[in-house]
Every structure is written in C-alpha cells, then in structure tokens.
Design an enzyme around this catalytic site. Structure first.
Site, short mmCIF file in Angstrom:
data_model
loop_
_atom_site.label_atom_id
_atom_site.label_comp_id
_atom_site.label_asym_id
_atom_site.label_seq_id
_atom_site.Cartn_x
_atom_site.Cartn_y
_atom_site.Cartn_z
N ASP A 18 1.79 -14.47 13.03
CA ASP A 18 0.70 -14.56 12.13
C ASP A 18 -0.24 -13.16 11.80
O ASP A 18 -0.85 -13.09 12.50
CB ASP A 18 -0.20 -15.68 12.68
CG ASP A 18 -1.17 -16.56 12.18
OD1 ASP A 18 -1.92 -15.79 11.30
OD2 ASP A 18 -1.52 -17.48 12.98
N GLU B 13 0.54 -1.20 -0.25
CA GLU B 13 0.45 0.03 0.14
C GLU B 13 1.15 1.14 0.41
O GLU B 13 1.38 1.35 1.14
CB GLU B 13 -1.17 -0.25 1.36
CG GLU B 13 -2.15 1.36 1.41
CD GLU B 13 -3.07 1.23 2.15
OE1 GLU B 13 -2.84 0.13 2.86
OE2 GLU B 13 -3.86 2.31 2.69
N LYS C 170 -8.54 -15.09 16.03
CA LYS C 170 -9.12 -15.07 14.50
C LYS C 170 -9.91 -14.60 14.02
O LYS C 170 -10.99 -15.16 13.29
CB LYS C 170 -8.24 -15.93 14.14
CG LYS C 170 -7.04 -16.15 13.74
CD LYS C 170 -6.27 -17.33 13.32
CE LYS C 170 -4.56 -17.42 13.81
NZ LYS C 170 -4.09 -18.65 13.11
#
Ligand code: ADP
Length: 582
Positions: free
Chosen positions: A469, A261, A393
């Site tokens: 992660d 980005e 998550k």
C-alpha cells in the site's frame, strides 16, 4: 406506453427533469403506437376509461343477477354492448402493451439491466444483486449474467458481434444519460474488460477529454475486481528498474523499484555495489506487530480508566487474546496499550499477522474484543474502530517510538577504499554530512522520523513494485540514518533504523500479476511454506537493505557535490534538479 429509458433520472451534465423518452425515440426505430389516429395519451385515456367502466358495469350486473337468482347467461342489450366494449378495450390494451413489450425484448435482450424506470429502482436492483454476492457492495461477481454467453458467441457469430456492439452503444448512452450507474457495469456485464472499455468510452463523452495514452488492453481487470480498484478505465504504466545485487544477510537480491524518478535506481544500485564490495549488509528484525486503535467513550473519565486498568492487567490478557485470535489463524495478539483523553480511551492493539500486512486482520480481531468487552462494560460507547492512535498513513510519533508493522535495523561497514573508489568521497565527509544534515538539520526542521536523506524514495519504489500500500510509505519511511568512522577512522559504519515498515506478501495488491512477479524475483512471493510470516519479514529486511544502499549513495553524491551533476546527466531533458528529494 411508459418509457423505460428516462433521459434524466440523474443526468450527468443536463439539468434534472422528469421528461421521459421512449426506447424508440432513443433507438430511432418505428413503434406500433405510431399507427394510432389520435394522440397517444388521448387514445390511452379513452381505452383505459372504457375498459374500467365496462368492467365495473358488468360486475355490478353480475352481482345483481346473483342476488335475484337470475341465470348469468341471460343478457340484455346494454350487457351485450358492454361485453363488446370490454373485449375491444381489452384487445387494444393487450395489443398496445403486448407488442411494445415484445419489441423491447427483441431489440434489447438485457432490458432488465438497462431499463429501470428510475435510478432508485436501478440502485435497489444493484443492492439486491450485490447482496446476493459478496457483502460491502464493491465485491462484484463476474461469473454470472448472460453477457459472457454473448461474449463467447460473438467470436463465431458475426451477426451477434454487431448486436453486441450496438448493445455497448446503448449502455454507453445510458451511462452518459445517468440512467445506468457506471459502477454496476462489472456485475451487470460479467466481463470486466468490456466494463472498463464501456466506462472509459462513456467518460470520454461526458468529459470531452481524450484518454489516449492511458492503456486499456494488456491488463487483467478480473484480478482487481472487489479487491484493488473500482471503476477501472485503464492502468498507469510505471517502469520497473532493478537495483542490486544487494548482498544482505549473506544472500543476494535484485531489488525491483517502480519509479519515474531518474537516477534513483542507478543511485541505489551504486549503494548496493559499495555494500557488496564491502562484504554485505546485515539486518535484524526487532519487532513484528500491526496495530489498530479504536476510540471508545464513557460517561466519566473514571470509567474510561477502569477499562484501561482492566485491559492492561496481565491476568486478563489470556482471555482477551483468545477472543482476539479468533479473527484469523494468523492473528496473534501481542499487547494492548491504552491512553486516555478525558472520558475517551484509545486502545492500541498490536498483533502479528503472518505474511499479511495485516490491517484487515487486526481490525477483525479488535472488533471481536470490542464485542466481548461490551458485556462487562455496557456503558462503553465505541466511537470508531480506528481512533488514529494506530496510526495508519499519517505521520505520528507513536509509530516512530513504538513501531508499527516490522521494526528493522540494518547495518554495513563500508571499506574506506570503496568509499573513495565507488562512492567518490571520504569517510570523514560522509560522517560530517550525516551529522549536520540527517541529524542536526532534521532536528532543526522538527522532523518526525525523518532523520534520513531519502528513505521514502526507495520505500515508495519498492512498495509500488511489490504491491504494497503506497500510502503506508508515510510511516514506513520513518528512518534514522547513522554514520560513524570505525577501524581507526578508515572505514564507515552506516545503519538505518526503521521502526514501522508495513509490508505483506499476501493480500491486497500483492497477488496481481506484475507485483507478484516482483515478489517472486525477491523469493518472497505469497505465504511462506516454512513459517507463516517469514516472507513478509524478509521483505521488510530487504526494504531496509535497499534504503541503506540508497542512503549511502545519495549521501556520497551530496558529500562529493555530485548531485546536480548526476541529475543533469540522467534527467537533463525535463527535470528541475532543485526539486529532487534529498
Ligand atoms: P490484510 O490483513 O493485510 O489486509 P488480507 O485481509 O487480505 O490482508 O488477509 C490476508 C489473507 O490471507 C487472510 O485471509 C489470511 O487467512 C490469508 N493467508 C494465507 N496465508 C497467510 C499467511 N501466511 N499469512 C497471513 N495470511 C495468510
């Protein structure tokens, strides 16, 4: 002669059939069976029948002679004919199978690897292989099999180079045909790079799609085996930029950010500059505990409550901690929080995990405790080691409120002068924007931990660079950004409070070469030698510091109306600025 290459035991594209194809058909080489006058099946049938008939006849005669005490060497005409027939059929069968067997050995040295009669046999072989190595089937040992010997020889033996190439071609064909599972390549070849290369070629043929642009060379495939990625065919390149120096707790850090980005690194760097010019930021680690919450079920809600009271009784904690801590010298149980849903109980274990992010560690400890509890609570039915009250998550209020991993608060006072000159805005505008965007706007949106401008941008980029992660970006990006005018309205107090930063400096992707280099740059590579956990805790504070810089800069750009302008400058070729996350 039975074929050793089934064309379609489990075809990838072709419909399933049971037709067999001989190795000779596949390789286009001549076979001894081509010399036969009759068809292969008929000749086989004749000689098989002859062989078994004469064996039966001779054995019956032999038994008869023993019964009547007739010497065995006295033979009549029919027995002589039978003996000749036996020898002839035996020689035929031996020659037929023997020659083909020898051919197959010579032409394909690793027949045991690629010649299984069917997929079940292949899989059984694999399971056997894997069971001999590391459990769970995914950890494969590259140090065995004869392939490395071939690889070493090919450097000096041109003839053998050709053989290896031919062998690769055979393997690729077997994968395309579905007779060799692609996942077995590493364990069977003992060369991870070669396995990736063969898998990639087979994939290209199966899909008919080009993979050019996805690099294969320049990566250590051994380093990911059984740990980080299965079935590799290459690697994706993500540029790493440096933001900083970030002056945090009196130390300077160059923060690696892996991102595609545009503006992100530049913007974070601008925030770092503003912080540096204002004397730096400081951060405090409030909590450090990874969680795992299994779900267990009882026959009644009362029994579930019995276990809840047992687990939450301080008198039982010591025993449970001893059982839990056996899982690792770094795992230390901190507490167990229980919630009930009817007959179901969710047990949220929290423990410190040293420098590891700790998911494996905490799971092992939880398993120990569940096994231990089964004695006193035999009616406890363990439904799952993770019952989502952990919560890993997924966006969840429990992480936002209770914390998960490292809970950090980071703050800085930005001088009014710096706000004007570096950030091109005013303290007043920033405070107002923060209140209306990060607080009120997020409240109106029903945000869960999303009271910030773009914490996840910085978290994700640092996570990817340092081998964390990236899926844990979800809870790790929970952040509330506060801004307040201080020093009689001249300066800006900015803080980010992040309750669930989940990071480690050992385990997972942190040991890979590139990620390890980024951790090294931050001075937090591997296990801390001074005190276990010091490296991962410091990394968490750096993440929060970088988020502080990112928040400061993006909020300033928004307040100054510069966002569109800067994105046009840095991403003008392809980026739709309306899609930038802010
Ligand atoms: P995670 O629990 O984050 O998934 P691992 O399962 O890879 O990570 O566990 C980390 C491994 O690293 C464990 O085997 C542990 O014994 C080892 N280790 C070595 N030094 C440390 C340390 N300082 N802190 C935590 N773990 C360490």
């Amino acid at each position: 002669m039975e074929a050793r290459w089934r064309s379609s035991a489990k075809p990838v594209q072709a419909p399933k059939t049971t037709k067999t194809v001989s190795f000779e058909e596949v390789s286009g080489k001549a076979s001894s069976s081509e010399a036969l006058p009759l068809s292969l099946h008929l000749t086989n049938a004749v000689f098989f029948s002859l062989f078994f008939s004469v064996v039966y006849f001779l054995l019956s005669r032999w038994r008869e002679k023993i019964r009547t005490s007739t010497p065995l060497h006295l033979v009549n005409l029919s027995e002589i004919v039978a003996i000749f027939a036996f020898i002839a059929s035996f020689v035929y069968l031996l020659g037929f199978f023997g020659i083909d067997f020898v051919q197959s050995l010579i032409l394909r040295p690793s027949t045991d690897l690629w010649n299984s009669e069917d997929e079940e046999e292949n899989e059984a072989l694999l399971r056997k292989e894997d069971a001999r190595k590391i459990p769970c089937g995914q950890a494969l040992d590259c140090s065995v099999t004869s392939a490395p010997i071939i690889s070493a020889q090919k450097v000096v033996d041109e003839k053998l180079v050709k053989l290896t190439t031919e062998e690769d071609e055979e393997i690729i064909k077997a994968i395309v045909a579905g007779t060799t599972p692609s996942y077995s390549l590493e364990s069977k070849l003992g060369d991870c790079k070669r396995a990736a290369s063969i898998r990639r070629e087979a994939l290209g043929r199966i899909t008919g799609k080009s993979l050019s642009g996805l690099p294969l060379d320049g990566f250590d495939y051994e380093s990911i085996l059984g740990q980080c990625c299965e079935m590799p065919i290459g690697y994706v390149q993500i540029p790493v930029g440096i933001a900083g120096p970030l002056l945090l707790n009196g130390k300077e850090y160059s923060v690696p950010m892996a991102t595609t980005e545009g503006c992100l690194v530049a913007s974070t760097s601008r925030g770092c500059k503003a912080i540096h010019l204002s004397g730096g930021a400081s951060s405090v680690l409030l909590k450090d505990g990874m969680t795992r919450a299994p779900v267990v079920r009882f026959g009644t809600a009362k029994r579930a409550a019995d276990l809840k009271f047992y687990l939450e009784d301080p008198e039982n904690f010591e025993t449970l901690a001893v059982v839990f801590n056996r899982s690792s010298r770094f795992a230390r149980l901190q507490g167990i929080k229980c919630v009930i849903a009817g007959k179901n109980l969710y047990l949220r274990f929290t423990c410190s995990t040293g420098d590891a992010m700790g998911m494996n560690m905490v799971s092992k400890g939880v398993q120990n405790v569940l096994d231990f509890l089964q004695t006193d609570f035999p009616d406890m039915d363990v439904i799952g080691i993770s019952g989502n009250f952990c919560s890993d998550k997924k966006p969840a209020a429990v992480n936002w409120i209770e914390g998960r991993g490292k809970s950090v608060v980071c703050e800085a006072i930005i001088k009014g002068d710096v706000v004007r000159k570096v950030l091109k805005t005013s303290v007043e505008s920033l405070v107002e924007l923060n209140m209306l965007k990060n607080l009120t706007g997020s409240a109106m949106a029903g945000a869960l931990g999303g009271f910030n401008a773009h914490a996840s941008n910085i978290v994700s980029a640092v996570y990817i660079a340092t081998g964390q992660d990236p899926a844990q970006n979800i809870e790790s990006s929970h952040c509330i950004t506060m801004m307040e005018a201080v020093n009689e309205g001249n300066d800006l107090h900015i803080s980010v409070t992040m309750p669930s930063i989940e990071v480690g400096t050992v385990g997972g992707g942190t040991q890979l070469a590139s990620q390890s280099a980024c951790l090294n740059l931050l001075g937090v590579k591997g296990a801390s030698q001074e005190s276990p956990g010091a490296n991962s805790r410091r990394l968490a504070t750096i993440v929060a510091g970088a988020v502080l810089a990112g928040e400061l800069s993006l909020m300033s750009a928004l307040a100054a109306g510069q966002l569109v302008k800067s994105h046009m400058k840095y991403n003008r070729l392809s980026k739709d600025v309306s899609k930038t996350s802010s």
